[in-house]
Design an enzyme around this catalytic site. Structure first.
Site: not given
Length: 607
Positions: A208, A284, A305-308
């Site tokens: 990534k 993301s 970071g939040g389910g990325s």
């Protein structure tokens, strides 16, 4: 704005709470979808000092941020970093790693894998589908059927095909054919000498574009960040993969600054879902999920970071695995969210996630954590001796708050686990879930703003995508008191989850509340604000990040439109081995039903 102060919740101390006091609140998102001209107009208003302040105030108020966090009263002290005590949780059928060397650790993990013969992509004689695995590549190289150079050439051709106007998959931000061929040539020579560095030698792995990987710049999905932050060395996780001989094939596309859930990037194109190119991948880590789903590589790295990692993995029908906070070093990863972001793995199979985890996990010498992580344990994935007596915790009201197809598929999977392994599901209550979602949003937004603060005056905001401009404007509106209260919510949630883990091994949920939704033309150049779908996608993700817990999603089925559905397991701190055991068991029950994506490249055949 003291005269506009809203009424806040007065929270009972955690030791006085009763499960009967809990009222489940499904995310109340009051924000229209905006894209194209409308999002540009909204940005103009939002960036006007007085009007923007008023808009943000009412956004916070209407979406319960004021009530549940900003003006709430909490007795608990704040918890700023989700570090867990260095305790070895009791786990079944595991072995501790004996080495800190990535190659040696990868060799160790091979002894934990079931011995299976290489399968093949679906055909008339073999109707079931599965992606090529790390071991498929390793065995093909060992037998001489394939070479890393052959794979590299076919990969480059596949990327060219995927980038043509008809397909336009936008998998990568950076992909250097010359560098890939050079790596492949070196790996091919090692295999020819019979001296591969590990089973990862020559295996294509994507990274990534939030993680440093030489020779590529690290853009974070922007057009400007790499101008101010030069990538001089590999991130620790990439360095470890490279030391194992992995063929690093480029930097995958992502939602700009990780500030969204759709994966739509106006600068580098929309990464499209291989199962339906008119649908999003989720973000993301959009490109990392898509390249694995489409067969371009068996493994990719993302940042969660939040389910990325887990969210796009579920939407694209692959495995997404996020270890405990502190398990994988973050040296060389963009510091966009210090206390909630974690390197994660996207892979075609649970076994490939395990091999990669063995390679990249473990303390880094330069890290100075407050708590030392316990030794890495590797699960013994012997299908004949599956672990038993697993207790799955499920909060019914939360679990059921998803699309009907997802709910049906997840319950079917739980039935299979009970019937095949005897694993029982116990009902629990998890208080204040919506308060945690909002507290996490304040935390990740505040940390992103702080990380970019020194750069805000150095670049033109016109270089940002329109949706990212909205995100940063809202993020910068959070103040210190809101951040501290968000960390008080974190303390409360730590208590709630520890209480559940005293009775259960894992918490089970759907991975997302919706499957991949349609990409609309008005979002292609501006991105979009779709907080309703966004809230549905992150509904089950937040605990893994906010509380630093390990979590994994496994593909279990498809909705009526043929779009993938994932089932998620959230584990105890440091209990990655148990999570992988469970994920492997789920995969074994569902793998014969896996379907081939509409866009798929088999690098073992001519592309």
């Amino acid at each position: 704005m003291g005269f506009l102060r809203s009424e806040g919740v007065v929270y009972k101390p955690v030791d006085e709470l009763d499960d009967n006091d809990e009222v489940y609140i499904s995310p109340i998102v009051t924000a229209p979808r905006l894209a194209g001209f409308l999002v540009k107009l909204f940005v103009w208003f939002l960036e006007c000092r007085i009007i923007g302040t008023i808009i943000v105030y009412f956004l916070k108020k209407d979406n319960l941020i004021h009530k549940l966090v900003s003006y709430a009263e909490l007795e608990e002290s704040p918890v700023y970093v989700p570090l867990h005590p260095s305790e070895d949780p009791p786990e079944q059928e595991v072995r501790c790693t004996k080495s800190n060397n990535p190659c040696e650790r990868v060799h160790e993990v091979l002894e934990c894998l079931p011995s299976t013969s290489s399968g093949s992509i679906s055909s008339e004689t073999n109707p079931w589908f599965r992606r090529r695995t790390i071991m498929d590549y390793s065995e093909a190289y060992k037998s001489g059927v394939m070479t890393p150079s052959m794979v590299a050439e076919r990969f480059i051709r596949a990327v060219e095909l995927s980038s043509n106007p008809k397909c336009n998959m936008a998998f990568f931000i950076s992909c250097d054919a010359k560098n890939i061929l050079e790596q492949a040539a070196e790996s091919t020579l090692r295999h020819a000498r019979g001296e591969p560095l590990s089973v990862l030698d020559g295996v294509p792995i994507a990274i990534k574009d939030e993680i440093d990987c030489v020779p590529y710049p690290t853009t974070g999905g922007t057009k400007w960040l790499h101008r101010f932050r030069t990538c001089k060395n590999d991130a620790c996780c990439v360095e470890r993969l490279r030391s194992c001989g992995a063929l690093l094939i480029g930097k995958t596309n992502m939602h700009e600054l990780g500030a969204g859930t759709s994966g739509i990037n106006p600068h580098y194109g929309v990464t499209r879902n291989p199962y339906d190119t008119s649908r999003i991948t989720g973000g993301s880590s959009s490109g990392s999920a898509a390249v694995v789903s489409a067969g371009l590589c068996p493994v990719a790295l993302g940042v969660d970071g939040g389910g990325s990692v887990r969210m796009p993995a579920a939407l694209c029908g692959v495995v997404g695995f996020k270890p405990t906070f502190g398990r994988v070093p973050h040296t060389g990863v963009l510091p966009l969210n210090w206390t909630v972001g974690m390197v994660g793995i996207l892979s075609g199979t649970v076994e490939d996630a395990l091999i990669t985890y063995a390679a990249i996990s473990g303390q880094h010498l330069l890290d100075r954590p407050t708590v030392l992580a316990p030794k890495v344990k590797l699960p013994l994935l012997n299908p004949k001796t599956s672990i038993g007596d697993i207790k799955l915790a499920k909060y019914g009201k939360w679990f059921d708050d998803c699309h009907a197809d997802i709910k049906l598929s997840c319950y079917r999977a739980l039935d299979k686990l009970r019937n095949c392994y005897g694993w029982e599901t116990m009902e629990v209550t998890i208080p204040e879930i919506e308060a945690m979602r909002l507290a996490h949003y304040i935390t990740i937004g505040s940390e992103c703003t702080a990380a970019l603060d020194h750069l805000r005056q150095k670049f033109d905001s016109a270089e940002l995508g329109w949706d990212a401009r909205v995100a940063l404007s809202i993020y910068s509106a959070f103040d210190g008191m809101e951040y501290i209260k968000a960390q008080k919510v974190r303390n409360r949630q730590m208590h709630f989850y520890n209480k559940i883990f005293s009775r259960a091994d894992v918490i089970v949920t759907p991975t997302t509340g919706v499957t991949a939704y349609q990409i609309k033309n008005d979002a292609l150049e501006t991105g979009e604000l779709d907080y309703i779908n966004g809230a549905a996608m992150v509904r089950y993700q937040i605990a893994g990040n906010f509380l630093g817990l390990p979590a994994v999603t496994v593909p279990i089925g498809y909705d009526e439109a043929g779009l993938p559905i994932g089932l998620q397991f959230i584990g105890k701190p440091w209990a990655e081995a148990t999570l992988i055991h469970i994920a492997s068991a789920v995969q074994a029950l569902c793998i014969l039903d896996y379907k081939k994506p509409a866009v798929f490249y088999d690098l073992f055949n001519s592309v």
